[in-house]
Design a protein around this motif. Structure first.
Motif, mmCIF file in Angstrom:
data_model
loop_
_atom_site.group_PDB
_atom_site.id
_atom_site.type_symbol
_atom_site.label_atom_id
_atom_site.label_comp_id
_atom_site.label_asym_id
_atom_site.label_seq_id
_atom_site.Cartn_x
_atom_site.Cartn_y
_atom_site.Cartn_z
ATOM 1 N N PRO A 13 0.921 -1.457 0.128
ATOM 2 C CA PRO A 13 0.004 -0.028 -0.062
ATOM 3 C C PRO A 13 0.951 1.464 0.201
ATOM 4 C CG PRO A 13 -0.002 -1.049 2.053
ATOM 5 C CD PRO A 13 0.669 -1.983 1.155
ATOM 6 N N THR A 14 0.672 2.068 -0.966
ATOM 7 C CA THR A 14 1.365 3.465 -1.185
ATOM 8 C C THR A 14 0.757 4.602 -1.470
ATOM 9 O OG1 THR A 14 3.175 1.701 -2.372
ATOM 10 C CG2 THR A 14 3.400 4.293 -2.820
ATOM 11 N N ARG A 15 1.027 5.624 -0.737
ATOM 12 C CA ARG A 15 0.745 6.900 -0.862
ATOM 13 C C ARG A 15 0.826 7.671 -2.298
ATOM 14 N NH1 ARG A 15 -1.648 4.580 3.103
ATOM 15 N NH2 ARG A 15 -1.726 5.465 5.273
ATOM 16 N N SER A 16 -0.117 7.504 -3.121
ATOM 17 C CA SER A 16 0.287 8.190 -4.397
ATOM 18 C C SER A 16 0.458 9.626 -4.624
ATOM 19 C CB SER A 16 -0.866 7.571 -5.536
ATOM 20 O OG SER A 16 -1.742 7.969 -5.089
ATOM 21 N N CYS A 17 -0.003 10.218 -3.566
ATOM 22 C CA CYS A 17 -0.040 11.830 -3.610
ATOM 23 C C CYS A 17 1.437 12.254 -3.222
ATOM 24 C CB CYS A 17 -0.718 12.420 -2.608
ATOM 25 S SG CYS A 17 -0.233 12.592 -0.991
ATOM 26 N N ILE A 18 2.598 11.250 -2.727
ATOM 27 C CA ILE A 18 3.836 11.729 -2.202
ATOM 28 C C ILE A 18 4.930 10.716 -3.123
ATOM 29 C CG2 ILE A 18 3.269 12.723 -0.386
ATOM 30 C CD1 ILE A 18 4.284 10.404 1.222
ATOM 31 N N THR A 19 4.264 9.830 -3.930
ATOM 32 C CA THR A 19 5.084 8.959 -4.774
ATOM 33 C C THR A 19 5.429 9.566 -6.269
ATOM 34 O OG1 THR A 19 4.312 7.044 -3.353
ATOM 35 C CG2 THR A 19 5.520 6.686 -5.602
ATOM 36 N N PRO A 20 6.724 9.679 -6.591
ATOM 37 C CA PRO A 20 6.709 10.383 -7.832
ATOM 38 C C PRO A 20 6.428 9.317 -8.904
ATOM 39 C CG PRO A 20 8.629 10.745 -6.668
ATOM 40 C CD PRO A 20 7.760 9.933 -5.683
ATOM 41 N N ALA A 21 5.675 9.751 -10.009
ATOM 42 C CA ALA A 21 5.205 8.747 -11.063
ATOM 43 C C ALA A 21 6.607 7.715 -11.514
ATOM 44 C CB ALA A 21 4.703 9.165 -12.227
ATOM 45 N N ALA A 22 7.766 8.579 -11.458
ATOM 46 C CA ALA A 22 8.850 7.696 -12.058
ATOM 47 C C ALA A 22 9.129 6.306 -11.040
ATOM 48 C CB ALA A 22 9.997 8.715 -12.127
ATOM 49 N N ASP A 23 8.717 6.611 -9.929
ATOM 50 C CA ASP A 23 9.055 5.152 -8.890
ATOM 51 C C ASP A 23 8.198 4.265 -9.304
ATOM 52 O OD1 ASP A 23 10.696 7.053 -7.473
ATOM 53 O OD2 ASP A 23 9.740 7.194 -5.609
ATOM 54 N N ALA A 24 7.131 4.369 -10.143
ATOM 55 C CA ALA A 24 6.181 3.287 -10.543
ATOM 56 C C ALA A 24 6.641 2.830 -11.967
ATOM 57 C CB ALA A 24 4.757 3.878 -10.510
ATOM 58 N N ASP A 25 7.661 3.411 -12.499
ATOM 59 C CA ASP A 25 8.054 2.869 -13.904
ATOM 60 C C ASP A 25 8.583 1.513 -13.784
ATOM 61 O OD1 ASP A 25 8.816 2.852 -16.567
ATOM 62 O OD2 ASP A 25 10.771 3.609 -15.982
ATOM 63 N N GLY A 26 7.931 0.467 -14.404
ATOM 64 C CA GLY A 26 7.906 -0.815 -14.637
ATOM 65 C C GLY A 26 7.371 -1.626 -13.365
ATOM 66 N N ALA A 27 6.510 -0.956 -12.746
ATOM 67 C CA ALA A 27 5.954 -1.691 -11.414
ATOM 68 C C ALA A 27 4.538 -2.054 -11.954
ATOM 69 C CB ALA A 27 5.918 -0.689 -10.423
ATOM 70 N N GLU A 28 4.124 -2.743 -10.833
ATOM 71 C CA GLU A 28 2.465 -3.103 -10.879
ATOM 72 C C GLU A 28 1.919 -2.202 -10.015
ATOM 73 O OE1 GLU A 28 -0.547 -6.635 -10.228
ATOM 74 O OE2 GLU A 28 1.598 -7.152 -10.216
ATOM 75 N N VAL A 29 0.777 -1.636 -10.480
ATOM 76 C CA VAL A 29 -0.060 -0.593 -9.738
ATOM 77 C C VAL A 29 -1.429 -0.859 -9.880
ATOM 78 C CG1 VAL A 29 -0.852 1.891 -9.417
ATOM 79 C CG2 VAL A 29 1.596 1.470 -10.172
ATOM 80 N N ARG A 30 -2.213 -1.309 -8.736
ATOM 81 C CA ARG A 30 -3.447 -1.560 -8.660
ATOM 82 C C ARG A 30 -4.307 -0.487 -7.759
ATOM 83 N NH1 ARG A 30 -4.975 -6.883 -6.140
ATOM 84 N NH2 ARG A 30 -2.963 -6.406 -4.784
ATOM 85 N N THR A 31 -5.414 -0.030 -8.667
ATOM 86 C CA THR A 31 -6.162 0.919 -8.004
ATOM 87 C C THR A 31 -7.678 0.273 -7.700
ATOM 88 O OG1 THR A 31 -7.393 1.603 -10.063
ATOM 89 C CG2 THR A 31 -5.106 2.709 -9.669
ATOM 90 N N ILE A 32 -8.440 1.249 -7.118
ATOM 91 C CA ILE A 32 -9.564 0.739 -6.801
ATOM 92 C C ILE A 32 -10.490 0.280 -7.835
ATOM 93 C CG2 ILE A 32 -10.944 3.025 -6.837
ATOM 94 C CD1 ILE A 32 -11.710 0.537 -4.219
ATOM 95 N N GLU A 33 -10.193 0.892 -9.260
ATOM 96 C CA GLU A 33 -10.940 0.561 -10.382
ATOM 97 C C GLU A 33 -10.468 -0.934 -10.853
ATOM 98 O OE1 GLU A 33 -10.472 5.059 -10.599
ATOM 99 O OE2 GLU A 33 -9.300 3.383 -10.012
ATOM 100 N N GLY A 34 -9.428 -1.413 -10.445
ATOM 101 C CA GLY A 34 -8.971 -2.835 -10.843
ATOM 102 C C GLY A 34 -9.152 -3.788 -9.780
#
Length: 152
Positions: free
Chosen positions: A54-75
């Motif tokens: 679980p990650t706070r997306s408001c303080i996580t730069p998008a670059a930190d998610a490069d190549g990563a798996e991200v799940r949101t409520i929509e998923g």
């Protein structure tokens, strides 16, 4: 740059790299279920699951998610079948204003994926960073217990 967003490879422009992941999700991908709350990572409304955490997306730069798996409520839901945590939330009438609920649910999902039968201390620890203005904490805990019983 790209992320695996709710199971699908999703490229995004380098221009988004330094923006918060929250803004990339909401503005670039149009996934508005993840909410902007405090903007400082304290309230948990923006929580997503990033590579299982679980990650706070408001303080996580998008670059930190490069190549990563991200799940949101929509998923979470599969077609018309709700995720067991979402079903428990509805069955127990957890939401009031609803603003914090996507972050609460994502934190609960992450907890149950790592700890399928959490005790009260596990739940308290996992949910400590998610604030609810309406004070539905008792129903949130009950819904997590119900989802665990359902095998979430």
């Amino acid at each position: 740059m790209q992320i695996i967003l709710n199971g699908e490879v999703s490229p995004f422009p380098d221009a988004w790299a330094e923006e918060p992941l929250l803004f990339l999700l909401r503005e670039h991908f149009g996934l508005t279920g993840t909410k902007y709350g405090c903007g400082a990572g304290f309230c948990g409304a923006c929580t997503v699951i990033l590579d299982g955490v679980p990650t706070r997306s408001c303080i996580t730069p998008a670059a930190d998610a490069d190549g990563a798996e991200v799940r949101t409520i929509e998923g979470l839901a599969e077609g018309y079948r709700l995720h067991p945590v979402q079903a428990a939330w509805l069955e127990l009438g957890v939401p009031q204003c609803g603003y914090c609920q996507s972050g609460q649910i994502m934190s609960a999902v992450a907890l149950l994926e790592t700890t399928p039968r959490p005790n009260a201390e596990d739940v308290e620890s996992a949910m400590a960073g998610n604030l609810c203005r309406c004070g539905t904490y008792g129903r949130i805990r009950a819904a997590i217990a119900r989802a665990a019983e359902a095998g979430a």
